[in-house]
Write an enzyme that holds these catalytic residues in place. Structure first.
Site, PDB file in Angstrom:
ATOM      1  N   GLU A   1       0.827  -1.125   0.110  1.00  0.00           N
ATOM      2  CA  GLU A   1      -0.015   0.046   0.047  1.00  0.00           C
ATOM      3  C   GLU A   1       0.849   1.134   0.045  1.00  0.00           C
ATOM      4  O   GLU A   1       1.935   1.360   0.981  1.00  0.00           O
ATOM      5  CB  GLU A   1      -0.924  -0.222   1.141  1.00  0.00           C
ATOM      6  CG  GLU A   1      -1.597   1.115   1.248  1.00  0.00           C
ATOM      7  CD  GLU A   1      -2.709   1.293   2.395  1.00  0.00           C
ATOM      8  OE1 GLU A   1      -2.821   0.358   3.181  1.00  0.00           O
ATOM      9  OE2 GLU A   1      -3.645   2.178   2.626  1.00  0.00           O
TER      10      GLU A   1
ATOM     11  N   ARG B   1       4.851 -12.920   9.674  1.00  0.00           N
ATOM     12  CA  ARG B   1       5.601 -11.684   9.304  1.00  0.00           C
ATOM     13  C   ARG B   1       6.809 -11.642  10.133  1.00  0.00           C
ATOM     14  O   ARG B   1       7.240 -12.219  11.370  1.00  0.00           O
ATOM     15  CB  ARG B   1       4.726 -10.381   9.667  1.00  0.00           C
ATOM     16  CG  ARG B   1       4.384  -9.991  11.158  1.00  0.00           C
ATOM     17  CD  ARG B   1       3.321  -8.955  11.263  1.00  0.00           C
ATOM     18  NE  ARG B   1       4.071  -7.879  11.369  1.00  0.00           N
ATOM     19  CZ  ARG B   1       3.681  -6.876  10.493  1.00  0.00           C
ATOM     20  NH1 ARG B   1       2.486  -6.879   9.759  1.00  0.00           N
ATOM     21  NH2 ARG B   1       4.245  -5.683  10.520  1.00  0.00           N
TER      22      ARG B   1
ATOM     23  N   LYS C   1       4.368   0.969   9.870  1.00  0.00           N
ATOM     24  CA  LYS C   1       4.581   1.997   8.992  1.00  0.00           C
ATOM     25  C   LYS C   1       4.037   2.995   9.888  1.00  0.00           C
ATOM     26  O   LYS C   1       4.578   4.274   9.629  1.00  0.00           O
ATOM     27  CB  LYS C   1       3.801   1.885   7.792  1.00  0.00           C
ATOM     28  CG  LYS C   1       4.603   1.253   6.629  1.00  0.00           C
ATOM     29  CD  LYS C   1       3.889   1.453   5.232  1.00  0.00           C
ATOM     30  CE  LYS C   1       3.046  -0.089   5.060  1.00  0.00           C
ATOM     31  NZ  LYS C   1       2.723   0.092   3.774  1.00  0.00           N
TER      32      LYS C   1
HETATM   33  P1  ATP Z   1       1.688  -1.722   8.109  1.00  0.00           P
HETATM   34  O1  ATP Z   1       0.950  -2.673   8.818  1.00  0.00           O
HETATM   35  O2  ATP Z   1       3.203  -1.391   8.766  1.00  0.00           O
HETATM   36  O3  ATP Z   1       0.939  -0.828   7.381  1.00  0.00           O
HETATM   37  P2  ATP Z   1       1.477  -3.409   5.700  1.00  0.00           P
HETATM   38  O4  ATP Z   1       1.544  -4.870   5.828  1.00  0.00           O
HETATM   39  O5  ATP Z   1      -0.008  -2.988   5.759  1.00  0.00           O
HETATM   40  O6  ATP Z   1       2.354  -2.888   6.704  1.00  0.00           O
HETATM   41  P3  ATP Z   1       1.639  -3.322   3.057  1.00  0.00           P
HETATM   42  O7  ATP Z   1       2.079  -2.114   2.301  1.00  0.00           O
HETATM   43  O8  ATP Z   1       0.217  -3.673   2.927  1.00  0.00           O
HETATM   44  O9  ATP Z   1       1.914  -2.939   4.574  1.00  0.00           O
HETATM   45  O10 ATP Z   1       2.387  -4.399   2.765  1.00  0.00           O
HETATM   46  C1  ATP Z   1       2.852  -5.280   1.577  1.00  0.00           C
HETATM   47  C2  ATP Z   1       3.140  -6.682   1.815  1.00  0.00           C
HETATM   48  O11 ATP Z   1       4.201  -6.670   2.535  1.00  0.00           O
HETATM   49  C3  ATP Z   1       1.943  -7.436   2.221  1.00  0.00           C
HETATM   50  O12 ATP Z   1       1.825  -8.488   1.337  1.00  0.00           O
HETATM   51  C4  ATP Z   1       2.439  -7.751   3.480  1.00  0.00           C
HETATM   52  O13 ATP Z   1       1.900  -8.978   3.872  1.00  0.00           O
HETATM   53  C5  ATP Z   1       4.092  -7.656   3.550  1.00  0.00           C
HETATM   54  N1  ATP Z   1       4.474  -7.416   4.961  1.00  0.00           N
HETATM   55  C6  ATP Z   1       4.256  -6.438   5.611  1.00  0.00           C
HETATM   56  N2  ATP Z   1       5.007  -6.262   6.661  1.00  0.00           N
HETATM   57  C7  ATP Z   1       5.663  -7.533   6.969  1.00  0.00           C
HETATM   58  C8  ATP Z   1       6.452  -8.038   7.792  1.00  0.00           C
HETATM   59  N3  ATP Z   1       6.943  -7.417   8.888  1.00  0.00           N
HETATM   60  N4  ATP Z   1       6.889  -9.318   7.436  1.00  0.00           N
HETATM   61  C9  ATP Z   1       6.829  -9.870   6.199  1.00  0.00           C
HETATM   62  N5  ATP Z   1       5.885  -9.378   5.496  1.00  0.00           N
HETATM   63  C10 ATP Z   1       5.314  -8.131   5.497  1.00  0.00           C
HETATM   64 MG    MG Z   2      -1.397  -1.389   6.116  1.00  0.00          MG
HETATM   65 MG    MG Z   3      -1.278  -4.148   4.156  1.00  0.00          MG
END
Ligand code: ATP
Ligand code: MG
Ligand code: MG
Length: 554
Positions: free
Chosen positions: A32, A257, A267
């Site tokens: 995102e 994760r 984030k």
């Molecule tokens: P946040 O919760 O910090 O906003 P997010 O997971 O929503 O992070 P995205 O931009 O949606 O952020 O993440 C893109 C991809 O990266 C998703 O498929 C997510 O599953 C993966 N991802 C995000 N954080 C992690 C992590 N700590 N370990 C492994 N994969 C991750």
């Molecule tokens: Mg998110």
């Molecule tokens: Mg996400």
């Protein structure tokens, strides 16, 4: 094909290929664009892009841009740069969930027509109350049994902008008694009177994450949709939507994760650090962002190796930051040439070395890789060593320079300290006078069998160049900054007040032309990379990437 290192996701994909379920694997990395990528995303990137590398196929980069309130173009640009930097390429397969708004809307209409979706006018609070909790079945909304015609009419009017934000939502009609809360008629479309970076003011209804994500996977004919564990309970909804729409079915697979000690991978909190000015920006070298670790000097290969080493787990776990730091050390140990830099200089005067004479000595660029050759260092009467490498009254385990003691200057000569020169007012040591033994050129032992215990790095006073050194330590003082919070405080209280120390010192002359990103092992000091500020600071600026040995702070 699977290779020595396997994991449960590779095994699933291998089996699907073997059984002919798929000819090739198609994955996607779906960030995102509401912030910069961090080390946790690296794990997802390595996994998603690694599968087609192993089995054939491709990985799409898809911006999950369905929430126009938080998304920005600069985040899109940074994400593309970071994925490339990590060593992966999506080729032509760059997509945006917003490319599918039209298709997603049509699918929502189809769900209504099939009796699987309805417009609900309840307030958020009412819906929450009716959804209930896991201990008992929920209650049907009074709007649940609206006719298909009425729902179609209302949904079109939602799209036309007739209703205010929050006035109503489109919900999937599934099961208000489900033991899975995600199946209790989740909202799939909401009204947002926001213009979108890509679609402008075309839409005022936007799909919810759960509706956009699986259907985007389906449009792109993704074979394996890999996501983090918190989506396990969304999988029944993911499957239900594809089934009821009768569209290409994608298999969702969840993995744990990446959580690391001392590193923040939220984030929202990373954004807070930037907005509150607690770091210099998203690319502050202390940040867990990819742009931060890049600026600090972490090589992308080290991050890929790290992701391979930690594997892919099905249960949440905590990885120690030392594992990442060790991967960085291992990589830089191989790839970085050696140089001399003196961070806190102390002057030496070699009293028996002729004034004005400059003698060249050879120093290997990489002792384990002779192909990298040698460089010339010039030895002269006035030199600098590290202030810490001299002690007037040495403690028992101090083997470096002290009055009357002999040490080796690396690749040069053996020297012996004869006099300590102090400032008449402050008593501070301003120089140490030494003698050198001409029979020890290159640092070789003299014929009489004398021994030294210490070897020091040094620079020559006449040609040393000024440099700034930024000594970074961990951004947080506690391994789990988000959980281990002081009474009445928050995670900000766990910031390490000593995470950056700046010193000005000297380097051998060749480093004066270091360019941002150039990385070195400074002998006995650590691994460093030239910062982008080098271009404007009037002298090279070196970031300490990692210390030479584990657990050696500043
Ligand atoms: P946040 O919760 O910090 O906003 P997010 O997971 O929503 O992070 P995205 O931009 O949606 O952020 O993440 C893109 C991809 O990266 C998703 O498929 C997510 O599953 C993966 N991802 C995000 N954080 C992690 C992590 N700590 N370990 C492994 N994969 C991750
Ligand atoms: Mg998110
Ligand atoms: Mg996400």
């Amino acid at each position: 094909e699977v290779g020595a290192s396997t994991n449960f996701i590779k095994q699933i994909v291998a089996a699907d290929i073997e059984k002919g379920v798929h000819k090739e694997v198609v994955t996607r990395f779906p960030p995102e664009p509401n912030g910069f990528l961090h080390i946790g995303h690296a794990k997802s990137i390595c996994l998603n892009f690694g599968l087609p590398q192993a089995f054939g196929g491709r990985c799409h980069l898809r911006f999950d841009d369905t929430n126009p309130t938080k998304e920005e173009q600069r985040y899109i640009d940074a994400i593309e740069e970071d994925v490339r930097w990590l060593g992966f390429d999506w080729g032509e397969h760059l997509y945006h969930a917003s490319d599918y708004f039209e298709q997603l809307f049509e699918w929502a209409v189809l769900l209504i027509k099939r009796g699987y979706a309805y417009v609900d006018d309840s307030t958020n609070e009412e819906m929450r109350a009716m959804r209930g909790d896991i201990t008992k079945p929920g209650q049907d909304s009074p709007y649940r049994n609206r006719s298909v015609e009425e729902n179609l009419d209302l949904f079109m009017r939602m799209k036309a902008g007739e209703f205010d934000e929050g006035k109503c939502v489109l919900r999937a009609k599934i099961d208000m008694a489900s033991g899975n809360m995600n199946m209790r008629d989740p909202a799939i479309y909401r009204i947002l009177k926001q213009s979108h970076p890509r679609t402008g003011d075309k839409w005022c209804v936007y799909p919810m994450y759960d509706f956009a994500h699986g259907q985007s996977d389906s449009v792109e004919k993704i074979t394996h949709s890999i996501c983090t564990l918190e989506f396990e309970l969304h999988r029944p909804l993911y499957d239900w939507l594809q089934e009821k729409l009768d569209i290409f079915r994608v298999r969702q697979i969840e993995f744990a994760r990446l959580n690391m000690t001392y590193m923040m991978t939220s984030k929202r909190k990373l954004l807070a650090l930037v907005q509150e000015g607690r770091v210099s920006g998203w690319d502050d070298p202390r940040m867990s962002t990819l742009s931060g670790v890049r600026r600090r000097g972490y090589p992308p290969a080290a991050i890929r190796n790290f992701c391979e080493k930690i594997g892919v787990a099905k249960r949440d776990n905590l990885i120690h930051i030392e594992q990442l730091e060790n991967c960085v050390r291992e990589e830089m140990h191989v790839t970085c040439e050696r140089r001399n830099a003196v961070l806190v200089p102390l002057k030496l005067v070699i009293t028996n070395f002729p004034e004005g004479l400059v003698e060249e000595v050879d120093a290997p660029n990489h002792p384990e890789d002779p192909d990298t050759g040698t460089r010339k260092l010039s030895f002269a009467r006035e030199l600098y060593i590290e202030r810490d490498d001299f002690m007037e009254q040495p403690s028992a385990r101090f083997f470096r320079l002290a009055p009357g003691r002999e040490v080796r200057l690396k690749c040069a000569y053996w020297i012996k300290a004869t006099d300590v020169i102090k400032d008449g007012n402050t008593g501070e040591i301003v120089a140490v006078h030494c003698t050198y033994d001409p029979q020890t050129k290159g640092g070789e032992a003299p014929p009489d069998g004398r021994k030294v215990k210490g070897t020091l790095h040094w620079v020559s006073a006449h040609d040393a160049k000024k440099a700034e050194f930024r000594l970074y330590d961990r951004l947080f003082a506690k391994p789990d900054p988000e959980e281990d919070v002081p009474e009445g405080g928050d995670w900000r209280d766990n910031l390490n007040p000593e995470s950056l120390k700046v010193v000005h010192g000297l380097t051998e002359p060749s480093l004066a032309t270091a360019k941002p990103g150039d990385a070195f092992q400074f002998e006995r000091v650590g691994f460093f990379a030239a910062d982008p500020d080098t271009a404007t600071a009037g002298m090279p600026v070196f970031n300490r990437t990692v210390t030479l040995l584990a657990d050696k702070g500043m």
